[in-house]
Motif scaffolding. Structure first.
Motif, PDB file in Angstrom:
ATOM      1  N   TYR A 163       0.817  -1.219   0.000  1.00 55.12           N
ATOM      2  CA  TYR A 163       0.000   0.000   0.000  1.00 55.12           C
ATOM      3  C   TYR A 163       0.853   1.273   0.000  1.00 55.12           C
ATOM      4  CZ  TYR A 163      -4.074  -2.941   0.798  1.00 55.12           C
ATOM      5  OH  TYR A 163      -5.067  -3.879   0.664  1.00 55.12           O
ATOM      6  N   ASP A 164       1.940   1.255  -0.744  1.00 59.28           N
ATOM      7  CA  ASP A 164       2.839   2.402  -0.692  1.00 59.28           C
ATOM      8  C   ASP A 164       2.710   3.364  -1.874  1.00 59.28           C
ATOM      9  OD1 ASP A 164       3.783   0.362  -2.243  1.00 59.28           O
ATOM     10  OD2 ASP A 164       5.718   0.176  -1.243  1.00 59.28           O
ATOM     11  N   LEU A 165       1.897   3.013  -2.874  1.00 53.90           N
ATOM     12  CA  LEU A 165       1.789   3.928  -4.020  1.00 53.90           C
ATOM     13  C   LEU A 165       1.175   5.265  -3.602  1.00 53.90           C
ATOM     14  CD1 LEU A 165       1.998   1.017  -5.465  1.00 53.90           C
ATOM     15  CD2 LEU A 165       1.027   2.197  -7.429  1.00 53.90           C
ATOM     16  N   ALA A 166       0.171   5.193  -2.730  1.00 60.80           N
ATOM     17  CA  ALA A 166      -0.461   6.437  -2.279  1.00 60.80           C
ATOM     18  C   ALA A 166       0.543   7.313  -1.531  1.00 60.80           C
ATOM     19  CB  ALA A 166      -1.661   6.111  -1.386  1.00 60.80           C
ATOM     20  N   GLU A 177      -3.153  19.171 -14.877  1.00 58.08           N
ATOM     21  CA  GLU A 177      -3.982  17.961 -14.725  1.00 58.08           C
ATOM     22  C   GLU A 177      -3.320  16.971 -13.752  1.00 58.08           C
ATOM     23  OE1 GLU A 177      -6.374  17.766 -18.987  1.00 58.08           O
ATOM     24  OE2 GLU A 177      -4.250  17.173 -18.930  1.00 58.08           O
ATOM     25  N   TYR A 178      -2.010  16.925 -13.794  1.00 52.41           N
ATOM     26  CA  TYR A 178      -1.292  16.066 -12.828  1.00 52.41           C
ATOM     27  C   TYR A 178      -1.541  16.563 -11.405  1.00 52.41           C
ATOM     28  CZ  TYR A 178       2.674  14.059 -10.231  1.00 52.41           C
ATOM     29  OH  TYR A 178       3.459  13.422  -9.298  1.00 52.41           O
ATOM     30  N   LYS A 179      -1.499  17.880 -11.228  1.00 56.35           N
ATOM     31  CA  LYS A 179      -1.761  18.439  -9.893  1.00 56.35           C
ATOM     32  C   LYS A 179      -3.196  18.109  -9.446  1.00 56.35           C
ATOM     33  CE  LYS A 179       1.449  22.328 -10.369  1.00 56.35           C
ATOM     34  NZ  LYS A 179       1.551  23.765 -10.631  1.00 56.35           N
ATOM     35  N   THR A 180      -4.103  18.165 -10.383  1.00 54.40           N
ATOM     36  CA  THR A 180      -5.497  17.822 -10.056  1.00 54.40           C
ATOM     37  C   THR A 180      -5.589  16.358  -9.644  1.00 54.40           C
ATOM     38  OG1 THR A 180      -6.244  19.448 -11.651  1.00 54.40           O
ATOM     39  CG2 THR A 180      -7.866  17.790 -10.977  1.00 54.40           C
ATOM     40  N   PHE A 181      -4.882  15.500 -10.399  1.00 55.34           N
ATOM     41  CA  PHE A 181      -4.848  14.069 -10.065  1.00 55.34           C
ATOM     42  C   PHE A 181      -4.359  13.862  -8.630  1.00 55.34           C
ATOM     43  CE2 PHE A 181      -1.907  10.470  -9.610  1.00 55.34           C
ATOM     44  CZ  PHE A 181      -2.758   9.398  -9.826  1.00 55.34           C
ATOM     45  N   LEU A 182      -3.369  14.654  -8.234  1.00 50.84           N
ATOM     46  CA  LEU A 182      -2.764  14.470  -6.907  1.00 50.84           C
ATOM     47  C   LEU A 182      -3.653  14.949  -5.756  1.00 50.84           C
ATOM     48  CD1 LEU A 182       1.010  15.482  -7.417  1.00 50.84           C
ATOM     49  CD2 LEU A 182       0.070  13.178  -7.170  1.00 50.84           C
ATOM     50  N   LYS A 183      -4.695  15.705  -6.085  1.00 46.09           N
ATOM     51  CA  LYS A 183      -5.520  16.301  -5.020  1.00 46.09           C
ATOM     52  C   LYS A 183      -6.000  15.257  -4.010  1.00 46.09           C
ATOM     53  CE  LYS A 183      -7.228  20.626  -6.824  1.00 46.09           C
ATOM     54  NZ  LYS A 183      -8.308  21.317  -7.510  1.00 46.09           N
ATOM     55  N   LYS A 184      -6.351  14.102  -4.528  1.00 49.42           N
ATOM     56  CA  LYS A 184      -6.863  13.023  -3.668  1.00 49.42           C
ATOM     57  C   LYS A 184      -5.806  12.544  -2.666  1.00 49.42           C
ATOM     58  CE  LYS A 184      -7.710   8.081  -4.526  1.00 49.42           C
ATOM     59  NZ  LYS A 184      -7.848   7.084  -5.593  1.00 49.42           N
ATOM     60  N   TYR A 204      -4.921  10.859   3.478  1.00 50.58           N
ATOM     61  CA  TYR A 204      -5.425   9.733   2.675  1.00 50.58           C
ATOM     62  C   TYR A 204      -4.360   8.628   2.602  1.00 50.58           C
ATOM     63  CZ  TYR A 204      -6.711   7.007  -1.454  1.00 50.58           C
ATOM     64  OH  TYR A 204      -7.001   5.977  -2.312  1.00 50.58           O
ATOM     65  N   ALA A 205      -3.138   9.036   2.310  1.00 56.90           N
ATOM     66  CA  ALA A 205      -2.056   8.039   2.207  1.00 56.90           C
ATOM     67  C   ALA A 205      -1.833   7.347   3.545  1.00 56.90           C
ATOM     68  CB  ALA A 205      -0.770   8.712   1.724  1.00 56.90           C
ATOM     69  N   SER A 206      -1.981   8.131   4.614  1.00 58.46           N
ATOM     70  CA  SER A 206      -1.828   7.566   5.957  1.00 58.46           C
ATOM     71  C   SER A 206      -2.860   6.466   6.186  1.00 58.46           C
ATOM     72  CB  SER A 206      -2.008   8.698   6.978  1.00 58.46           C
ATOM     73  OG  SER A 206      -2.328   8.189   8.234  1.00 58.46           O
ATOM     74  N   GLU A 207      -4.075   6.744   5.763  1.00 60.52           N
ATOM     75  CA  GLU A 207      -5.150   5.766   5.935  1.00 60.52           C
ATOM     76  C   GLU A 207      -4.878   4.503   5.099  1.00 60.52           C
ATOM     77  OE1 GLU A 207      -9.697   5.954   4.744  1.00 60.52           O
ATOM     78  OE2 GLU A 207      -9.066   7.733   5.852  1.00 60.52           O
ATOM     79  N   GLN A 208      -4.401   4.721   3.887  1.00 55.05           N
ATOM     80  CA  GLN A 208      -4.113   3.587   3.011  1.00 55.05           C
ATOM     81  C   GLN A 208      -2.967   2.725   3.549  1.00 55.05           C
ATOM     82  OE1 GLN A 208      -5.572   2.800  -0.242  1.00 55.05           O
ATOM     83  NE2 GLN A 208      -7.093   4.034   0.822  1.00 55.05           N
ATOM     84  N   ALA A 209      -1.912   3.404   3.975  1.00 51.29           N
ATOM     85  CA  ALA A 209      -0.664   2.689   4.288  1.00 51.29           C
ATOM     86  C   ALA A 209      -0.497   2.375   5.768  1.00 51.29           C
ATOM     87  CB  ALA A 209       0.535   3.524   3.809  1.00 51.29           C
ATOM     88  N   GLY A 210      -1.335   2.979   6.594  1.00 48.63           N
ATOM     89  CA  GLY A 210      -1.242   2.690   8.027  1.00 48.63           C
ATOM     90  C   GLY A 210      -0.038   3.323   8.694  1.00 48.63           C
ATOM     91  N   ILE A 211       0.366   4.479   8.238  1.00 51.97           N
ATOM     92  CA  ILE A 211       1.491   5.192   8.867  1.00 51.97           C
ATOM     93  C   ILE A 211       1.035   6.619   9.194  1.00 51.97           C
ATOM     94  CG2 ILE A 211       3.348   3.854   7.802  1.00 51.97           C
ATOM     95  CD1 ILE A 211       3.554   6.055   5.671  1.00 51.97           C
TER      96      ILE A 211
END
Lengths: 82, 750
Positions: B253-256, B293-300, B305-312
């Motif tokens: 789960y490290d991509l996020a 558009e890349y910056k928009t993609f990164l908004k999520k 969010y990454a913390s929730e995904q990766a548990g850190i």
């Protein structure tokens, strides 16, 4: 008898203490602390397995040791290297 | 004063250690004269490329030491290299050919064995066509050996069913380099390690898997105490001794997290906008997108969010991003934790993204450096073209011009080389299981141990006609082979290895092969002759002849090695390509001034020009944050990770020959967190059953806080308990590299 040299990479602040500690080991000859964090040792052991065990023991028992790097191994009985 | 032999040896050993760190212990070095002849070589194990000196007396290996003149390891070795000489005379060295008779492997003459191999291959090719046979090679074979196999199978037999085990370890890194930079292999080199101010380790247990590079990190921290090391790894490892920040993510789960770091870098103003404007395009993987558009993609991808995904903790992600941004020189390094994933290529892309956003690339101390697992995965297989879609020197079978160029060098009609890629490794073994491929030639590798989800593929390997050329027997693969050919081992043959940093190094033949063992290239040439293709192989009288033909393939390519003939390689400690002429020093950084291929005219003032891309611009990818193929669930609630220990290498074919290494870590085990053990009722050194959807194993329990609760870790070295009976054979759709690193399991008390 196997003879192996190793460089023990240590935390520089603890290096002098560690050098003294290593002198307690009967089968280790120390060759000084160099460039702040490198202790050169030569290990003599009946089997090469003992060399390996000692290397692992140093890594696990001394937190100030960052790494143990072998540099040379040989035997005073050439057949022992087969 | 005369020295005793013991004193002499002790002083010699101490002197070797001193030389490794650039000090002198003894004023009079002449006392160390001895009968030992030292041969400059390269370590046989991982992809670091350490220089090893092999000491020979009376035709026998008597000592090893690190090569102090080799700038990679400067005389240091790891414990595996330390015992390398013992492998040469290991107890399982195969000394004579074996053929299967009445379901038993029995000794045979070389002629009988080779006649059988040739007859079976001929029969299958005539009856079923060239694609009914296949070759499976190795990142441990020499470049010369892989080259001969390539020439025989693709150029003469006429099948592209030629693969190598780097598909299982490095293919995602290749995919990452190709898609991002337009050219395979690193931009920088190990030189960057000595100038970095931050190291970013992702999925790499550097201390155990690449110990000598780990020492270079230690050395860099010593030289520059403000150097920071940040690691993303689902498990605590010995590398933690020197790191400053550990992001212990949930496995897979490290991509996020990587996207969140990119987002922070942009928002906090750490990007190099000129570099981005000059040298970067953006893509969503399907079509070009804009920077906005890349910056928009990164908004999520907020740190939360990454913390929730990766548990850190989210603050650790921000801290890592700020360190990356604030530090002027950063080297990222990764290995199997990134590559052996279904999103392996994407994760490679996301690492490169950070360097492209910040311009920390192509200058001393900054690089995006994939660490290699095998000594010649880069040299022999990636560069040599030992995969089903490749031809030598970074060419592709699908390109007509490439086929023509190689056909000319091989002296065959271009029609001999098929334009369609052959079957990649997993497809190849699937086809073997289905009976579509009937004959398999395996060289220097052990797929019956190393393939994932082995239960699915073992019967096929047993049913097909399988030839195994190998230095050791039994291995899991040789045991089920129809013919086993004894191959010469390291030190018994000459050739070239190409390591992680694009460096090709020469290895001499210092010893006679054990028993009747023969050099793999010699065996393949023999087979070529018996199959009626001898004409184009008979000029190969030596390894140098093969290397010289290979050099013709590299001329003018991005990996030009024309300036690296044997005469030069024997003198130096390797050369880093491109090295287009014998007076060229080799290249430390690609795509910048100083790279002989850097097109100043096209670059028009740009610092970097990625000449593998049509417009010279690398690509920042907006990739989805894909998790593991098999997430944990109620039935299989624990994440199973696999990996290595310091003392063993791959399927332990070599390290298993060294009793000392075997005894150091003698038995397979599963690492379980004490909290999980308590819940399940497991005790340290007790037995547990690890069960996945593909199989189950009973293993000794090792209680450890290295994995987080909810995760277990299995080293994969031991044949008696094959962790690959449990692993998942689902693979990255781009690189075709399987997801060894994570799957779902349950653990019970056995």
């Amino acid at each position: 008898m196997f003879i192996a040299s190793m460089i023990i990479k240590v935390n520089p602040e603890k290096a002098d203490d560690l050098l003294e500690s290593l002198k307690i080991f009967e089968n280790i000859t120390t060759y000084g602390l160099h460039k702040d964090d490198n202790i050169i040792v030569v290990v003599e052991a009946e089997s090469i397995e003992d060399v390996e065990k000692l290397s692992k023991r140093l890594l696990t028992e001394f937190n100030e040791i960052k790494g143990v790097f072998p540099t040379y191994v040989t035997s005073d009985d050439a057949d022992g290297m087969k | 004063m005369a020295l005793t032999r013991r004193e002499f040896l002790k002083n010699s050993a101490a002197s070797a250690a001193a030389a490794a760190i650039g000090v002198s212990l003894f004023a009079n070095q002449s006392v160390f004269a001895s009968e030992t002849v030292w041969h400059k070589s390269v370590c046989r194990y991982c992809g670091v490329g350490c220089g090893v000196m092999l000491g020979v007396e009376g035709g026998k290996p008597v000592a090893v030491k690190g090569d102090t003149k080799n700038t990679i390891n400067k005389g240091l070795l790891c414990v595996k290299g330390f015992y390398l000489h013992k492998v040469i005379t290991g107890k399982d060295r195969l000394l004579k050919p074996l053929i299967r008779k009445n379901d038993k492997l029995v000794e045979a003459s070389w002629d009988e064995a080779m006649e059988l191999v040739a007859a079976k291959f001929k029969e299958s090719i005539e009856a079923n066509g060239p694609d009914s046979v296949a070759f499976y090679g190795s990142g441990q074979a020499e470049t010369e050996e892989t080259y001969v196999a390539n020439k025989l199978f693709k150029g003469h037999i006429g099948t592209n069913n030629m693969e190598g085990n780097p598909r299982l370890c490095m293919a995602s890194a290749v995919g990452g380099y190709l898609t991002t930079f337009g050219a395979d292999e690193p931009v920088g080199s190990y030189d960057d390690l000595d100038h970095a101010e931050m190291f970013f380790l992702i999925g790499s247990n550097t201390a155990e898997s690449h110990p000598v590079l780990y020492d270079r990190l230690v050395a860099r921290k010593k030289a520059n105490p403000s150097t920071k090391i940040v690691a993303i790894d689902p498990r605590k490892t010995p590398t933690n001794k020197i790191i400053d920040l550990h992001l212990q993510v949930k496995p897979g789960y490290d991509l996020a997290v990587m996207h969140a770091i990119a987002k922070v870098l942009i928002e906090e103003g750490y990007t190099d906008e000129k570099f981005i404007s000059d040298s970067v395009n953006f893509s969503n993987g399907k079509e070009p997108i804009t920077y906005e558009e890349y910056k928009t993609f990164l908004k999520k991808f907020t740190p939360e969010y990454a913390s929730e995904q990766a548990g850190i903790p989210a603050e650790d992600i921000v801290k890592a991003a700020k360190l990356f941004g604030q530090t002027s020189r950063v080297v990222s390094m990764w290995t199997m934790g990134v590559n052996q994933r279904i999103a392996g290529v994407w994760l490679n892309n996301l690492i490169h993204n950070l360097h492209l956003l910040t311009g920390k690339l192509g200058k001393p101390g900054s690089d995006s450096l994939s660490l290699t697992g095998q000594p010649n995965a880069c040299g022999g297989v990636r560069e040599g073209g030992g995969l089903c879609h490749l031809l030598p020197a970074h060419r592709k079978v699908a390109k007509e011009a490439h086929r023509q160029q190689i056909a000319d060098i091989w002296n065959v009609p271009v029609t001999n080389i098929q334009p369609k890629p052959g079957k990649h490794t997993m497809a190849m073994f699937d086809a073997i299981s289905k009976g579509e491929i009937k004959n398999l030639y395996v060289m220097c590798t052990n797929p019956a141990h190393s393939l994932p989800n082995l239960n699915k593929y073992l019967q096929g390997m047993k049913d097909c006609f399988m030839v195994v050329a190998e230095s050791f027997h039994p291995t899991e693969t040789s045991k089920i082979a129809d013919v086993v050919l004894p191959a010469a081992f390291w030190g018994e043959k000459e050739g070239v290895y190409g390591c992680t940093e694009r460096r090709s190094q020469y290895m001499p033949k210092a010893l006679k092969p054990q028993g009747e063992a023969r050099w793999d290239a010699d065996i393949l040439i023999d087979l070529a002759k018996r199959l009626g293709h001898g004409k184009n192989f008979e000029h190969f009288k030596s390894a140098e002849d093969i290397w010289n033909e290979y050099l013709k393939c590299t001329k003018g390519k991005d990996m030009d090695l024309t300036g690296a003939p044997y005469s030069r390689l024997k003198e130096v400690r390797g050369l880093r390509w491109p090295v287009p002429s014998v007076d060229h020093p080799g290249t430390t950084h690609r795509f910048v001034e100083g790279d002989p291929l850097f097109p100043k005219d096209k670059a028009e003032g740009r610092r970097m020009y990625f000449y593998g891309k049509p417009d010279g611009k690398a690509v920042i990818f907006a990739r989805p944050d894909k998790g593991p193929a098999e997430p944990v669930d109620a039935e299989y609630p624990i994440a199973m990770m696999t990996g290595r220990v310091l003392e063993h290498f791959h399927t332990s074919t070599m390290t298993g020959q060294v009793p000392q290494l075997v005894r150091a870590v003698p038995k397979p085990y599963v690492e379980v967190h004490p909290d999980d053990a308590k819940k399940i009722g497991l005790t340290d050194r007790g037995m547990a059953k690890v069960i996945t959807r593909r199989g189950e194993l009973e293993l000794m329990v090792k209680l450890s806080d290295r994995p987080l609760p909810g995760n277990v870790f299995l080293p994969w070295h031991w044949p008696e308990k094959l962790s690959n009976l449990l692993t998942n054979d689902v693979f990255d759709p781009g690189s075709k590299e399987p997801e060894y690193k994570v799957c779902a399991c349950k653990v019970e008390k056995a």
